[in-house]
Design an enzyme around this catalytic site. Sequence first.
Site, PDB file in Angstrom:
ATOM      1  CG  ASP A  76      -1.383 -27.091  62.441  1.00 21.70           C
ATOM      2  OD1 ASP A  76      -1.481 -28.189  63.025  1.00 21.70           O
ATOM      3  OD2 ASP A  76      -1.131 -26.855  61.326  1.00 21.70           O
ATOM      4  CB  THR A  77       4.221 -26.026  62.545  1.00 17.92           C
ATOM      5  OG1 THR A  77       4.399 -25.363  63.736  1.00 17.92           O
ATOM      6  CG2 THR A  77       5.341 -25.600  61.733  1.00 17.92           C
TER       7      THR A  77
END
Length: 194
Positions: A76-77
């Site tokens: 996830d970013t």
Amino acid sequence: MLREKLANYNIILASGSPRRQNFFKQLDVPFTIQLKEVEEIYPDHLKAAEITDYLADLKSKAFTELSENDLLITSDTIVWFEGKAIGKPKDKEDAFQMLTSMSGKKHYVYTSVSIKSKNFQTVFHDETMVEFSTLTTEEINYYLEKHQPYDKAGSYGIQDWIGLIGVNKLQGSYFNVMGLPVHKLYKELIKIAT
């Protein structure tokens, strides 16, 4: 090199991101793609990398049955700007607001990765500071029209036109901003393989 070391593992990349998939190809890591719908909601008290660590782990929990030699990779970013997490824009107007507010300022990009097997899990993250130069309304509109970055955290891809003309300074991994701290992932995979 990694291909031989990881030959006994079935690597599952749980990401629809073409950029992440391409990194795996470049690393010469054999993988399959499996996607599961996950509602990406996190507790309000989490900040910066705590959010991405939580979401990378949350995405891994959707996979309840792993075989003995499966290695599941979720990621996830987020963009962290002025004490707030900035995700993907809702629409063009939202994207315009995001880029306008970040223009001429610094923000941080956090990407977390979870590597999970039947017997263990490791979650790690990376931080990159990105400073935008002052972007004109014309430049932002051109970028949004031409590249439509509505699937990207913070409404931009550093590998796009805006990265070429608008990034003043970068501290940390460029690839982390693209969505994967590849150097850290490589080290973790080597550890698992030996």
